[in-house]
Design an enzyme around this catalytic site. Sequence first.
Site, PDB file in Angstrom:
ATOM      1  N   ASP A  99      -0.996 -98.382  -0.908  1.00 12.84           N
ATOM      2  CA  ASP A  99       0.035 -97.420  -1.306  1.00 12.84           C
ATOM      3  C   ASP A  99      -0.491 -96.440  -2.346  1.00 12.84           C
ATOM      4  O   ASP A  99      -1.042 -96.843  -3.375  1.00 12.84           O
ATOM      5  CB  ASP A  99       1.249 -98.158  -1.862  1.00 12.84           C
ATOM      6  CG  ASP A  99       1.956 -98.998  -0.810  1.00 12.84           C
ATOM      7  OD1 ASP A  99       3.157 -98.800  -0.619  1.00 12.84           O
ATOM      8  OD2 ASP A  99       1.295 -99.844  -0.172  1.00 12.84           O
ATOM      9  N   ASP A 118      -7.021-100.379  -2.043  1.00 11.10           N
ATOM     10  CA  ASP A 118      -5.580-100.477  -2.187  1.00 11.10           C
ATOM     11  C   ASP A 118      -4.969 -99.623  -1.072  1.00 11.10           C
ATOM     12  O   ASP A 118      -5.636 -98.768  -0.492  1.00 11.10           O
ATOM     13  CB  ASP A 118      -5.202 -99.924  -3.568  1.00 11.10           C
ATOM     14  CG  ASP A 118      -3.709 -99.740  -3.741  1.00 11.10           C
ATOM     15  OD1 ASP A 118      -2.964-100.694  -3.479  1.00 11.10           O
ATOM     16  OD2 ASP A 118      -3.295 -98.636  -4.143  1.00 11.10           O
TER      17      ASP A 118
END
Length: 241
Positions: free
Chosen positions: A32, A30
Amino acid sequence: MPLTSFAPGLSIQGFTPPLRLSDFKLVAFDMDSTLINIECVDEIADAAGRKEEVAAITEAAMRGEIADYKESLRRRVALLRGVTVADMELVYTQRLQLNPGAEKLVKACQAAGLKTLLVSGGFTFFTDRIRDKLGIDYTRSNVLEIESGPNCGQLTGRMVDQPWGDICDGAEKRRMLLETCAALGIDPRQAIAVGDGANDLPMMGEAGLSMAWHAKPRVREQAMVAVDEGGLDRLLEVVRP
């Protein structure tokens, strides 16, 4: 199976360390609040004076309290209307940083022969730059629509549909992980998945090893490795280069 403490700030469940990086062929991240230190949508919203409103929706989505992630993202992006590309450039240059240990972990994985995948509910404006900075092999994320004509360079408050679909949510992260494994001719159990929010759980559930980094409680509970203190490179304490 409950998480058990392996070292201060690091817990494991479901396997006996150490493993070896060379046993894996792909690592999926991922972006953020995982590879980078911010939630980009929240920081973009700050330029429109709407950070508090957008950040509240983001937090609820990451905790898994919003069932329809796509709708939550559409709501947040709609609040970005009128923000300029120059505003986003300032977010990138002045607010965005790689999280501690991110570059070290990515380089260790690459040195061990793993391919790298970045799957994000964020935006190509940022994922493309992180891809280039870290030499990541594959990415999937969302495209913000930009006005042409009189308001050229401003966000419309919408996203652009892509050949694979409309929005990269948890289901799309899972699908991209599986598609990448298939393209590489590997089993998903030969993949590592790293994330912090509820929309990362579908891909983490498919991977042979999952890591929650400074994650929401629900994600931490379901991950095989949970890091609550220190950098992303703490994974290398249980998966040796």
